[in-house]
Design an enzyme around this catalytic site. Structure first.
Site, PDB file in Angstrom:
ATOM      1  N   SER A 239     -15.094  62.208  18.144  1.00  0.00           N
ATOM      2  CA  SER A 239     -16.765  63.023  18.132  1.00  0.00           C
ATOM      3  C   SER A 239     -16.860  64.572  19.703  1.00  0.00           C
ATOM      4  CB  SER A 239     -17.996  62.038  18.839  1.00  0.00           C
ATOM      5  OG  SER A 239     -19.531  62.425  18.087  1.00  0.00           O
ATOM      6  N   ASP A 336     -18.650  58.587   7.093  1.00  0.00           N
ATOM      7  CA  ASP A 336     -19.660  59.023   8.097  1.00  0.00           C
ATOM      8  C   ASP A 336     -20.776  59.745   8.290  1.00  0.00           C
ATOM      9  OD1 ASP A 336     -20.450  60.460  11.088  1.00  0.00           O
ATOM     10  OD2 ASP A 336     -17.515  60.575  11.231  1.00  0.00           O
ATOM     11  N   HIS A 369     -18.684  56.757  11.835  1.00  0.00           N
ATOM     12  CA  HIS A 369     -18.408  57.584  12.722  1.00  0.00           C
ATOM     13  C   HIS A 369     -17.938  57.042  13.669  1.00  0.00           C
ATOM     14  CE1 HIS A 369     -18.941  60.609  15.466  1.00  0.00           C
ATOM     15  NE2 HIS A 369     -19.150  60.675  16.484  1.00  0.00           N
TER      16      HIS A 369
END
Length: 414
Positions: A239, A336, A369
């Site tokens: 991330s 995601d 994610h």
């Protein structure tokens, strides 16, 4: 109750397949999808048990119960589909070019017990020693710390791996992320460094990156104290940590990001960014440029995107693409909802256009994610693939050859 259970099961399955991206539902949809996908076997067992108990207790005595059972069966079928998608992770990794067959007999598999009881990943595995809260940068009241994951047995100098946590540049800690990977890498003979850095809004860009450059300078001086080779360091993170991973790898020697220690070699041997942001200026898959969001302008950069887009360009990994980039292994989830998968695709395409080093890309089908924060079947296989990839690079380094991966193939994104 049976109707409620059935409806909940179906909603979870639908959300995992079609996550919401609207402002109101973005965060709850992400968390629900994340847990549903990566804990799908646990969820399936809970759904079947709940539906069975409610039916046994009289839930089928009226039509709402039968409707609930039908919804629950559909939801359970969706959960099964999620499990099947995760089981194809090995195929995805193999298609990406990851050398999964490198030393297959001598490579321990990720422990099955961690897949059954995910919190076990927070406990150091057998044969792993953890040194916690080591200060790597101290200036005035500033004290930045890291944790070291290394083999308990003594041996020759081992390859090093830098782990950068995510958290939108404003939250996160070394105790929370990268633990399944670092534990596994230590079992395989690597020395992992889980590094904290200053967070916004207290920190203003590029202080986050400068801190990480300070770590590399510290690593050059102190790696041998922890059994690591000061000349071999790779970097990974997810991330915001994926964004910083790419920047660390692509900005070696950029004086602006290492003030006062410009002459220090801050290069790394390879980068493995997970679900990162790579371009803050061009919108591409975003409704607006990432740099133009309130988070980036008000908390991270503390300046206007419209008035100073150059500052945001300097924080974009795509700005620093060159033929001298180190090997990359980019990993992203196809579902995601926080960072669209198209962000990874365009970065890989641009990097492959210019880099002379291997650029591998693995798109995890059906994955959300942050899928690797805790153990799942997918996490285990990805971790094994990353270890094989980095081990292949280290083997080439020891042999004195160019940075390539045994069995590596170059593939398009088509």
């Amino acid at each position: 109750m049976l109707l409620a259970l059935g409806a909940a099961a179906l909603l979870l399955a639908l959300n995992a397949r079609l996550p919401r991206r609207g402002l109101v539902l973005l965060v709850p949809s992400f968390f629900a999808g994340w847990l549903t996908i990566e804990l799908a076997p646990h969820l399936l067992a809970a759904e079947l048990a709940g539906l069975g108990l409610a039916a046994w207790a009289g839930g089928l005595d009226a039509w709402p119960g039968w409707a609930g059972l039908a919804l629950g069966v559909l939801g359970a079928a969706g959960t099964v589909e999620t499990i099947i998608a995760a089981r194809r992770t090995t195929v995805t990794l193999r298609d990406s070019g990851a050398p999964l067959d490198l030393d297959p007999e001598g490579a321990p598999r990720y422990p099955r017990a961690h897949l059954v009881v995910p919190p076990l990943c927070f406990i150091p595995r057998r044969g792993v020693k953890v040194d916690r809260n080591i200060v790597y940068r101290e200036e005035g009241r500033l004290r930045l710390k890291l944790d070291v994951y290394r083999p308990a047995a003594e041996g020759r100098l081992r390859p090093g791996l830098m782990q950068i946590h995510g958290g939108a540049w404003v939250i996160g800690d070394k105790r929370e992320q990268g633990l399944p990977l670092l534990n596994h890498m230590a079992v395989q003979g690597w020395v992992g460094f889980n590094v904290n850095y200053r967070l916004s809004p207290r920190a203003t860009w590029p202080e986050h990156l400068i801190d990480l450059k300070h770590f590399i300078a510290w690593y050059r001086e102190h790696a041998t104290e922890y059994g690591a080779d000061p000349d071999f360091l790779c970097v990974t993170g997810g991330s915001a940590g994926g964004h910083l991973t790419a920047l660390v790898a692509l900005t070696a020697g950029v004086a602006e990001f290492q003030p006062g220690f410009e002459d220090v070699d801050t290069s790394v041997r390879a980068a493995v960014p997970f679900y990162g942001v790579y371009d803050l200026v061009e919108p591409g898959p975003w409704p607006i440029p990432m740099g133009a969001t309130g988070l980036m302008q008000k908390m991270v950069f503390k300046q206007s995107f419209r008035e100073n887009p150059e500052a945001f360009a300097k924080a974009s990994p795509v700005t620093y693409l060159s033929e001298d980039a180190p090997p990359f292994f980019v990993i992203h989830g196809s579902k995601d909802s926080l960072i669209p998968v198209a962000e990874a695709r365009r970065f890989v395409e641009r990097l492959r256009d210019v880099s002379k080093a291997p650029v591998l890309y693995a798109e995890m089908q059906g994955s959300q994610h942050a899928f690797d924060v805790f153990p799942s079947y997918r996490t285990a296989r990805v971790i094994e693939g990353v270890e094989r990839y980095l081990t292949g690079l280290h083997r080439k380094y020891r042999e004195g050859g160019p940075p390539s991966v045994p069995g590596e193939v170059t593939r398009s994104l088509g």
